[in-house]
Design an enzyme around this catalytic site. Structure first.
Site, PDB file in Angstrom:
ATOM      1  N   ASP A 180       0.859  -1.204  -0.090  1.00  0.00           N
ATOM      2  CA  ASP A 180       0.028   0.030   0.044  1.00  0.00           C
ATOM      3  C   ASP A 180       0.632   1.090   0.005  1.00  0.00           C
ATOM      4  OD1 ASP A 180      -2.648  -0.760  -0.362  1.00  0.00           O
ATOM      5  OD2 ASP A 180      -3.063  -1.256   2.118  1.00  0.00           O
ATOM      6  N   ARG A 207       0.475  -1.920   7.396  1.00  0.00           N
ATOM      7  CA  ARG A 207       1.139  -0.516   6.726  1.00  0.00           C
ATOM      8  C   ARG A 207       2.131   0.145   7.955  1.00  0.00           C
ATOM      9  NH1 ARG A 207      -2.677   3.404   3.605  1.00  0.00           N
ATOM     10  NH2 ARG A 207      -0.712   3.887   2.718  1.00  0.00           N
ATOM     11  N   ARG A 228      -9.923   5.516  10.667  1.00  0.00           N
ATOM     12  CA  ARG A 228      -8.484   5.155  10.966  1.00  0.00           C
ATOM     13  C   ARG A 228      -7.721   6.170  11.976  1.00  0.00           C
ATOM     14  NH1 ARG A 228      -6.225   2.680   6.300  1.00  0.00           N
ATOM     15  NH2 ARG A 228      -8.064   1.276   5.587  1.00  0.00           N
ATOM     16  N   HIS A 288     -11.354   7.519   4.909  1.00  0.00           N
ATOM     17  CA  HIS A 288     -10.474   8.544   5.323  1.00  0.00           C
ATOM     18  C   HIS A 288     -11.032   9.960   4.836  1.00  0.00           C
ATOM     19  CE1 HIS A 288      -6.382   5.924   4.801  1.00  0.00           C
ATOM     20  NE2 HIS A 288      -6.572   6.549   5.934  1.00  0.00           N
ATOM     21  N   CYS A 342      -4.930   9.857  -2.850  1.00  0.00           N
ATOM     22  CA  CYS A 342      -4.080   9.019  -1.802  1.00  0.00           C
ATOM     23  C   CYS A 342      -2.693   8.644  -2.405  1.00  0.00           C
ATOM     24  CB  CYS A 342      -4.683   7.707  -1.963  1.00  0.00           C
ATOM     25  SG  CYS A 342      -6.295   7.710  -1.584  1.00  0.00           S
TER      26      CYS A 342
END
Ligand code: ARG
Length: 275
Positions: A71, A96, A145, A174, A268
């Protein structure tokens, strides 16, 4: 109707090529581990995005991709910088976690003041900065998150007021898939991704916002990068593109379908560096 002319401001960005991009775990509702990604196509689309930004006159720094961190192409999540100060990331999911150190390395030794975070936060995934709104305002998302405690931590580190916004739809996990800065003071967002109170806060702060609908959000149209004039959207997002055009901006489309498989799009993949 007349508009102020939408002027671009030259930016510096950080991107990371999808050299090790796969969907081998699912940490958001868009990720389907049973559908293989096309690595060559992902890389080609990413290069087009980078070239689009540099062709517009912006500088793009490239962070080296790390094997085993699929990612990492979503470079926006690695940190959040304002006024030369960097608030480091701390990822929610262990898959991550190691990305934070790779981003940290990019800043330390450079012209930045770097702060290690105590609380979970996913960088520009959940933080946005509006230099010309109310003297300089940080918008911050929580609910899926980023820990709301990180909002207060970011305010202490960065010395700018932070407005907390509650995300309520797991598809828009997000801030940057539900909200975007169009320039230094104006925004676009999908209201239903936010709690009713947060919708009221957004309406109060940004009366001239371009309002997106569910179809825009589903196309990941809000996951855009704007330089104040040119609004880079993925090529599925022509409906929002027309809305921003009507507000005086210039939509620019880039095909980025492979990155959607991981639950991300243009924004992103691009971290803005604010010296
Ligand atoms: N697969 C990544 C995750 O779930 C996608 C991150 C998208 N990045 C973003 N800035 N919204 O963490």
């Amino acid at each position: 109707m007349s508009y102020t002319e939408r002027l671009p401001r030259i930016r510096t960005y950080l991107m990371c090529p999808p050299e090790h991009f796969t969907v081998e775990y699912a940490i958001n509702p868009w990720m389907d581990t049973t559908v293989p990604v096309d690595p060559a196509l992902a890389l080609k689309q990413w290069q087009m995005l980078r070239d689009t930004l540099t062709d517009l006159g912006h500088t793009v720094h490239v962070l080296e991709a790390v094997p085993g961190l699929p990612d990492m192409v979503y470079a926006a999540n690695g940190a959040f910088s304002v006024d030369g100060k960097v608030y480091g990331a701390r990822f929610k999911y262990p898959q991550r976690a190691a990305e934070a150190a790779a981003h940290r390395q990019f800043y330390v030794g450079g012209p930045w003041t770097f702060a290690d975070p105590e609380y979970v936060n996913e960088g520009e995934g959940d933080f946005a900065y509006m230099p010309d709104a109310h003297g300089g305002l940080i918008l911050a998302g929580y609910g899926f998150r980023t820990d709301p405690a990180a909002h207060a931590e970011a305010q202490e580190v960065l010395g700018r007021p932070v407005i907390s916004l509650k995300l309520v739809d797991p598809a828009y996990y997000h801030l940057d898939v539900a909200f975007a800065a169009l320039d230094d003071r104006n925004v676009t967002y999908f209201p239903e991704a936010f709690s009713e109170s947060s919708q009221r806060v957004l309406a109060q702060l940004f009366p001239d916002a371009v309002i997106a609908d569910r179809a825009d959000a589903e196309a990941f149209a809000l996951n855009l990068v704007s330089d104040g004039r040119n609004v880079i959207l993925n090529s599925e997002s022509t409906a929002l593109g027309e809305k921003v055009r009507a507000a005086g901006y210039n939509p620019v489309y880039v095909e980025l379908g492979e990155l959607k498989r991981g639950g991300g799009s243009i924004k992103c993949a691009v971290a803005e560096l604010r010296p």
